[in-house]
Write an enzyme that holds these catalytic residues in place. Sequence first.
Site, PDB file in Angstrom:
ATOM      1  CG  HIS A 166      38.110  15.539  52.392  1.00 12.19           C
ATOM      2  ND1 HIS A 166      38.128  15.264  51.051  1.00 12.19           N
ATOM      3  CD2 HIS A 166      38.722  14.501  52.999  1.00 12.19           C
ATOM      4  CE1 HIS A 166      38.726  14.101  50.846  1.00 12.19           C
ATOM      5  NE2 HIS A 166      39.088  13.621  52.013  1.00 12.19           N
ATOM      6  CD  GLU A 217      40.753  10.437  52.400  1.00 12.16           C
ATOM      7  OE1 GLU A 217      41.458  10.128  53.372  1.00 12.16           O
ATOM      8  OE2 GLU A 217      40.451  11.601  52.108  1.00 12.16           O
ATOM      9  CG  ASP A 237      43.013  15.760  47.975  1.00 10.82           C
ATOM     10  OD1 ASP A 237      42.207  14.831  48.136  1.00 10.82           O
ATOM     11  OD2 ASP A 237      42.864  16.893  48.475  1.00 10.82           O
ATOM     12  CG  HIS A 238      39.564  16.197  45.854  1.00 18.66           C
ATOM     13  ND1 HIS A 238      38.307  15.695  46.098  1.00 18.66           N
ATOM     14  CD2 HIS A 238      39.907  16.901  46.949  1.00 18.66           C
ATOM     15  CE1 HIS A 238      37.901  16.093  47.296  1.00 18.66           C
ATOM     16  NE2 HIS A 238      38.867  16.826  47.830  1.00 18.66           N
ATOM     17  CE  LYS A 296      37.370  23.744  50.318  1.00 14.66           C
ATOM     18  NZ  LYS A 296      38.142  22.498  50.421  1.00 14.66           N
TER      19      LYS A 296
END
Length: 517
Positions: free
Chosen positions: A372, A297, A182-183, A339
């Site tokens: 996300h 992605e 991820d990221h 978050k």
Amino acid sequence: MEMQKLYEEVENKNIVKNDLVDLTIGESLKIKAYPLSVLKKDDAFFFIGKENYDKFLFVISAGKENGLLNEFEGELIDAGKDVTVKKCNLSTKNRKAVQKIFPHTAPIVLGLCNSFGCGDRLGVANAGHIRAIKQSNFRPILAQQSIRELTRTNRTPDDVMDAAVWAVLQEGYKDGFGSDADHLKTFEDIDLMLNAGFTMFTFDPSEHVDNEADNYSEDQLKQKLGEIDWSGLQDTSADAAKRYVDMTFNISERLSLTIQESDFLRAYAKYGNAIAHIKKMYDYLASKADKDTFEIEVSVDETESVTSPFEHFFFANELNRLGVKYVSLAPRFIGDFEKGIDYKGDLNVFKTEYEKHLDITKYFGSYKISLHSGSDKFSAYRVIGSLKGAYTHVKTAGTSYLEALRVVAAKEPALFRDILDFCRDLYETEKRSYHVSADINKVKPANQYSDTELIELFNQNDTRQVLHVTFGKVLTEKDSSGHFLFKDKIMKCLVENEESHYEFLEKHFLKHLECFK
């Protein structure tokens, strides 16, 4: 229960719960086993067993000549009756050996389907995730961690993959799972995750997005056009203008996009260099791995401004023109995806805008929308779940960490009080790299809460975010003697209360998944 009998009971689906069972091996060896983990290859049995609170892979063979035993590092145990047992640590080497023998324990490319990312910062949550996912029509992405999270938790990509694979084996999950690196922002990030066997790569071009583009005058936008990496885009500004300026794209019956010059200029100023960066990342990955072994992605969500329908269209269209194959795209949606808490914003407006984004994915027909900061966005999920005809990917991480702390609060309130006060002191510093709005003044010192109130704090947004963004320090901070302040105590609590932990996770993730039904 004897080994062969347990294997037959599992194969015949007479055992569906994974409660530990007492297993007798050979003449007298007693092992507590997770029944759903039992597998057989040739004349050897494999399962995850538990001694006290420690887990091991056990490989059982008749005689001592079975070559499969040699594939694993471990301790040989003579169980009598010409039966050999090898007790193996749940290590990276042994994980790779299992994956060679049992293909279902290796992550795969999931492709176009409903998928759910289950980030696990502690490495002990995936079994609970699996138990929830099995009750839905989603496919799980179990090994999921960002470079930022790896750094903050002092974990390695192999640590993340190990935890996911051993959970898959423990729970007898054979329906296929994904793994999300991820990221990623650099070629070095790609190499790091590729070497650990990851199959999905989320490119984060946020450092190449110009977040001020929405505020530029037309003259400033024209000036910015000269700063675009046109070589990386394999394009020129003149050719790009011909493709977009004064053009109309009929996306669906309810969505038509007519592009003015200002739209064109702003899109390139904002995203042009980001798209060029993604192309470079994609080409690098494609040079390192076979095209059928990975999926991409693209993340546009960690930007300061909302992704408009045209910007979504433009981004997807340019990636297609450049030959970048991607399975999902994460726009920055209207409203707040903070978050660890539910969506904040007008749900009617969100639905109207989401439908436009959905129409764009249907127009191209080759990817799904990714959400996300997906933890606990229940109201937004229900909106999305009411819209049919396309696939969704949801990415979560923090919510599983919070469920771990919920277990600590329920089972060891004194320890949780220490953690809460530690997080209160750190919040103002740690929140800087997160999208949160918690008011620290609404989180009282821990000694002002009763034990029951501690558990109720997990239903309170301010506390959730205070706990969420401080995870790195909680898991890595050490005392003057070099011992972890909290990590070992948290892990001990979770191991000793394993079933409670899984039950909390299963219940919480079903709450997420049921919104899409």
